[in-house]
Motif scaffolding. Structure first.
Motif, PDB file in Angstrom:
ATOM      1  N   PRO A  50      97.105  45.045  60.615  1.00  0.00           N
ATOM      2  CA  PRO A  50      96.087  45.179  59.501  1.00  0.00           C
ATOM      3  C   PRO A  50      95.407  43.615  59.384  1.00  0.00           C
ATOM      4  CG  PRO A  50      98.165  46.191  58.810  1.00  0.00           C
ATOM      5  CD  PRO A  50      98.295  45.785  60.126  1.00  0.00           C
ATOM      6  N   GLU A  51      94.208  43.382  58.920  1.00  0.00           N
ATOM      7  CA  GLU A  51      93.569  42.272  58.983  1.00  0.00           C
ATOM      8  C   GLU A  51      94.544  41.240  58.209  1.00  0.00           C
ATOM      9  OE1 GLU A  51      89.690  42.332  57.769  1.00  0.00           O
ATOM     10  OE2 GLU A  51      88.883  43.237  59.827  1.00  0.00           O
ATOM     11  N   SER A  52      95.263  41.717  57.283  1.00  0.00           N
ATOM     12  CA  SER A  52      95.681  40.753  56.108  1.00  0.00           C
ATOM     13  C   SER A  52      97.188  40.423  56.751  1.00  0.00           C
ATOM     14  CB  SER A  52      96.128  41.626  54.847  1.00  0.00           C
ATOM     15  OG  SER A  52      96.878  42.735  55.136  1.00  0.00           O
ATOM     16  N   ALA A  53      97.523  40.959  57.924  1.00  0.00           N
ATOM     17  CA  ALA A  53      99.048  40.715  58.196  1.00  0.00           C
ATOM     18  C   ALA A  53      99.134  38.751  58.732  1.00  0.00           C
ATOM     19  CB  ALA A  53      99.409  41.179  59.590  1.00  0.00           C
ATOM     20  N   ALA A  54     100.441  38.439  58.255  1.00  0.00           N
ATOM     21  CA  ALA A  54     100.425  37.061  58.582  1.00  0.00           C
ATOM     22  C   ALA A  54     100.651  36.585  60.283  1.00  0.00           C
ATOM     23  CB  ALA A  54     101.762  36.621  57.913  1.00  0.00           C
ATOM     24  N   GLY A  55     100.003  35.626  60.597  1.00  0.00           N
ATOM     25  CA  GLY A  55     100.340  34.765  62.049  1.00  0.00           C
ATOM     26  C   GLY A  55     100.547  33.525  61.564  1.00  0.00           C
TER      27      GLY A  55
END
Length: 285
Positions: A50-55
């Motif tokens: 998902p675009e909101s995932a943490a990296g």
């Protein structure tokens, strides 16, 4: 085996970032999050997150990481050398990393920052709705150090069928749209002429809190102190030395110096190296 990233070399500053805490501003909570949200969103899409995932947001000097499980990774942002074990990799594309392999991201050749997404996302505990590190307030996980172990989540989908994406190169000169207020009346007409008519350069002491600029000092029309008032992302505060400071993702929630205007989009500053030229423009000028 635990699914995690082992930090072999953290570099100058590597932090966990997602899209931040924009919904908590009314409670005085700083926004934080990736300085270039589009770059993090792209990296996440490339690995099926998902675009909101943490990296991870990696600043200037790169880092070295070991993944304890096989994963797909993607690196976006500044141009940098990438190696998976002894194999070279390209930024802006999905890369397969075997379990136990070392991922090395070299120093930024241009620009300042890279964003790393790993399939499953970085799974540190959220604080106030976000996993992002805020370097000013201390919310979220601390900046990474050598030897840290960062948990990974479970992948939710395969990488997309894409070979390569190309991001825009950093610009030597930035033109930033600014809206005057709320305290532009604390400055002389000459200050407004200087703000819109002269070039500034990014100072070496800039960071995730703010981009400090060097150039023509902005003279005040109103002397004295200003009671602390709210600060928003992109606010252009002018301290006592008259040099503008543009607040970025880890900005304070209040400030006591007058804000002459607000920059509409601070994203280009995420890759602005010291010495980058900045010019302001807006509907007023």
């Amino acid at each position: 085996m635990t699914n995690e990233i082992v930090v072999l070399r953290a570099g100058a500053l590597t932090t966990v970032q997602d899209l931040g805490r924009p919904g908590y501003a009314h409670l005085g909570v700083p926004r934080s999050g990736a300085l270039d949200p589009a770059a993090l969103r792209l990296a996440n899409r490339l690995v099926g997150n998902p675009e909101s995932a943490a990296g991870l947001e990696i600043t200037v000097t790169g880092c070295a990481l070991r993944l304890t499980r096989a994963a797909t990774v993607a690196v976006t942002g500044a141009e940098a050398e990438i190696r998976v074990g002894t194999r070279p990799g390209d930024p802006g594309r999905p890369l397969s990393v075997p379990a136990g392999a070392v991922l090395r991201i070299g120093a930024a050749r241009n620009g300042v920052r890279n964003w790393l997404a790993v399939s499953g996302g970085v799974d540190v505990p959220p604080v106030l709705g976000s996993r992002a590190t805020d370097t000013l307030s201390g919310l979220g996980p601390a900046p990474l150090r050598d030897g840290d172990r960062i948990p990974l989540g479970t992948p939710v989908g395969p990488p997309p069928p894409v070979d390569l994406t190309v991001g825009p190169p950093p610009r030597a000169e930035l033109r930033l749209a600014v809206r005057l207020g709320p305290r532009h009346d604390w400055f002389t007409p000459a200050a407004l002429d200087q703000l819109f008519g002269t070039a500034y350069t990014v100072s070496p002491v800039s960071n995730r809190v703010g981009a400090r600029l060097a150039g023509a000092a902005l003279p005040r029309a109103v002397a004295g102190e200003l009671p602390s008032e709210g600060i928003v992302l992109g606010a252009v505060q002018v301290p006592a030395d008259g040099q503008p400071l543009i607040f970025l993702a880890d900005h304070p929630t209040t400030g006591g110096y007058p804000v002459i205007g607000v920059v509409a989009d601070v994203t280009p500053l995420a890759q602005a190296r010291p010495g980058t030229t900045v010019r302001f423009h807006g509907p007023q000028r």
